[in-house]
Each structure stands twice: as C-alpha cells, then as structure tokens.
Design a protein around this motif. Structure first.
Motif, PDB file in Angstrom:
ATOM      1  N   ALA A  94     -23.050 -58.850  12.274  1.00  0.00           N
ATOM      2  CA  ALA A  94     -24.233 -59.077  13.106  1.00  0.00           C
ATOM      3  C   ALA A  94     -23.848 -59.687  14.452  1.00  0.00           C
ATOM      4  O   ALA A  94     -24.347 -59.268  15.504  1.00  0.00           O
ATOM      5  CB  ALA A  94     -25.218 -59.974  12.372  1.00  0.00           C
ATOM      6  N   LEU A  95     -22.949 -60.659  14.429  1.00  0.00           N
ATOM      7  CA  LEU A  95     -22.487 -61.283  15.671  1.00  0.00           C
ATOM      8  C   LEU A  95     -21.715 -60.294  16.542  1.00  0.00           C
ATOM      9  O   LEU A  95     -21.893 -60.264  17.764  1.00  0.00           O
ATOM     10  CB  LEU A  95     -21.621 -62.495  15.350  1.00  0.00           C
ATOM     11  CG  LEU A  95     -21.109 -63.314  16.530  1.00  0.00           C
ATOM     12  CD1 LEU A  95     -22.277 -64.005  17.221  1.00  0.00           C
ATOM     13  CD2 LEU A  95     -20.100 -64.328  16.065  1.00  0.00           C
ATOM     14  N   SER A  96     -20.900 -59.455  15.933  1.00  0.00           N
ATOM     15  CA  SER A  96     -20.135 -58.459  16.681  1.00  0.00           C
ATOM     16  C   SER A  96     -21.045 -57.408  17.305  1.00  0.00           C
ATOM     17  O   SER A  96     -20.842 -57.003  18.450  1.00  0.00           O
ATOM     18  CB  SER A  96     -19.116 -57.777  15.768  1.00  0.00           C
ATOM     19  OG  SER A  96     -18.179 -58.698  15.305  1.00  0.00           O
ATOM     20  N   PHE A 101     -23.434 -55.103  22.092  1.00  0.00           N
ATOM     21  CA  PHE A 101     -24.573 -54.557  22.840  1.00  0.00           C
ATOM     22  C   PHE A 101     -24.931 -55.411  24.048  1.00  0.00           C
ATOM     23  O   PHE A 101     -25.413 -54.908  25.050  1.00  0.00           O
ATOM     24  CB  PHE A 101     -25.783 -54.386  21.932  1.00  0.00           C
ATOM     25  CG  PHE A 101     -25.621 -53.260  20.962  1.00  0.00           C
ATOM     26  CD1 PHE A 101     -25.329 -51.975  21.382  1.00  0.00           C
ATOM     27  CD2 PHE A 101     -25.730 -53.489  19.608  1.00  0.00           C
ATOM     28  CE1 PHE A 101     -25.158 -50.947  20.496  1.00  0.00           C
ATOM     29  CE2 PHE A 101     -25.566 -52.463  18.699  1.00  0.00           C
ATOM     30  CZ  PHE A 101     -25.289 -51.186  19.137  1.00  0.00           C
ATOM     31  N   ALA A 102     -24.669 -56.717  23.981  1.00  0.00           N
ATOM     32  CA  ALA A 102     -25.005 -57.595  25.095  1.00  0.00           C
ATOM     33  C   ALA A 102     -23.973 -57.514  26.217  1.00  0.00           C
ATOM     34  O   ALA A 102     -24.321 -57.526  27.390  1.00  0.00           O
ATOM     35  CB  ALA A 102     -25.126 -59.034  24.615  1.00  0.00           C
ATOM     36  N   TYR A 103     -22.695 -57.415  25.856  1.00  0.00           N
ATOM     37  CA  TYR A 103     -21.642 -57.496  26.864  1.00  0.00           C
ATOM     38  C   TYR A 103     -20.874 -56.204  27.061  1.00  0.00           C
ATOM     39  O   TYR A 103     -20.081 -56.101  27.987  1.00  0.00           O
ATOM     40  CB  TYR A 103     -20.667 -58.628  26.519  1.00  0.00           C
ATOM     41  CG  TYR A 103     -21.337 -59.960  26.465  1.00  0.00           C
ATOM     42  CD1 TYR A 103     -21.842 -60.552  27.613  1.00  0.00           C
ATOM     43  CD2 TYR A 103     -21.512 -60.618  25.255  1.00  0.00           C
ATOM     44  CE1 TYR A 103     -22.481 -61.770  27.565  1.00  0.00           C
ATOM     45  CE2 TYR A 103     -22.152 -61.840  25.198  1.00  0.00           C
ATOM     46  CZ  TYR A 103     -22.628 -62.410  26.365  1.00  0.00           C
ATOM     47  OH  TYR A 103     -23.267 -63.618  26.302  1.00  0.00           O
ATOM     48  N   GLN A 104     -21.029 -55.223  26.174  1.00  0.00           N
ATOM     49  CA  GLN A 104     -20.385 -53.914  26.293  1.00  0.00           C
ATOM     50  C   GLN A 104     -18.868 -54.018  26.407  1.00  0.00           C
ATOM     51  O   GLN A 104     -18.234 -53.283  27.142  1.00  0.00           O
ATOM     52  CB  GLN A 104     -20.934 -53.147  27.507  1.00  0.00           C
ATOM     53  CG  GLN A 104     -22.426 -53.000  27.540  1.00  0.00           C
ATOM     54  CD  GLN A 104     -22.928 -51.895  26.654  1.00  0.00           C
ATOM     55  OE1 GLN A 104     -22.272 -50.888  26.512  1.00  0.00           O
ATOM     56  NE2 GLN A 104     -24.087 -52.084  26.066  1.00  0.00           N
TER      57      GLN A 104
END
Length: 141
Positions: A94-96, A101-104
């Motif tokens: 989940a963290l990955s 998705f947030a930082y690409q």
C-alpha cells in the motif's frame, strides 16, 4: 440437551475473525505511524536534526508501528505468526503504490531495503505475538 459445536470460523457478519483483526491491525499500524511521525516532526522543529535523517527515522518508526501491530494481530488471532508477515507485506504494498502514484519514481535499492526492514519487523512481531500467546499459564487453585 445435545451440546452445540461452537462456530469459531465466522462472526455475525460472516467474515472470518482474522480478516477483521487484520484490517484493525492495519489501521492500528497507520495510527501508530501517524502519532510517531507527529512526535518526530515536533522533535525536528524544536531541535537541530538534519533533514537527511528523515528517511531512516521514518523507516524505523514505520517498522516499529508494524512490529506493534503485528504483535497485536498475532496475539488476538490465536498465535497465527504468518499474519504478521502478511500485514507487513500488505502495508508495504500500500505504501509503495501510494508512493509510486504520488511521485512517479522508479523502484530503487532503498525500496528493497525498506521491504526487507518492514517484512522483518512483521515476522518478528508475528513470532513475538505467538510467544506471548503460548506462554505457560499459571495454574490457579
């Protein structure tokens, strides 16, 4: 009157008990992490901690939260140690996913190091929870 066999598999909602404990433990780990990160943010504001320490400290704090949540999960799920590793794996995925998705960013060697640290803390928490669950009880007379 004949004895009825207890149903330990499902509760009123029909879901197995360990699934509900698993989800509660995941939320517990996130809550512990948020609390520990708030303490870390306060410490970074009041002291002269270097910003380069932020990544290892957050990894250690998240690992500690996974450890505590997997101990809780293993104790209350009647000594199922594999649930600690499953919880760590679920939280790490989940963290990955959120990070990707947030930082690409592509996955790096630091990602592998964090995976090993989180899975180790989940395995240790599951094992410790099993030991706590199976400790010898005192015989009361």
């Amino acid at each position: 009157m004949p004895k009825r066999k207890r149903n330990h598999v499902a509760n009123e909602s029909g879901a197995p008990k360990w699934i509900l404990l698993f989800l509660f433990s995941a939320f517990l780990a996130v809550g512990i992490t948020v609390g520990l990160l708030a303490i870390l943010a306060n410490a970074m504001c009041k002291t002269d901690l270097q910003p380069s320490l932020f990544i290892p400290l957050t990894t250690a704090l998240f690992g500690a939260a996974i450890l505590l949540a997997s101990i809780f999960l293993s104790v209350f799920s009647k000594g199922k140690a594999w649930l600690g590793i499953a919880l760590a794996f679920f939280l790490f995925l989940a963290l990955s996913a959120w990070s990707f998705f947030a930082y690409q960013n592509a996955f790096t060697q630091l990602w592998v190091t964090k995976a090993v640290a989180f899975l180790t803390s989940g395995a240790l928490g599951g094992y410790l929870g099993t030991l706590i669950r199976e400790r010898p009880r005192k015989i009361r007379r």
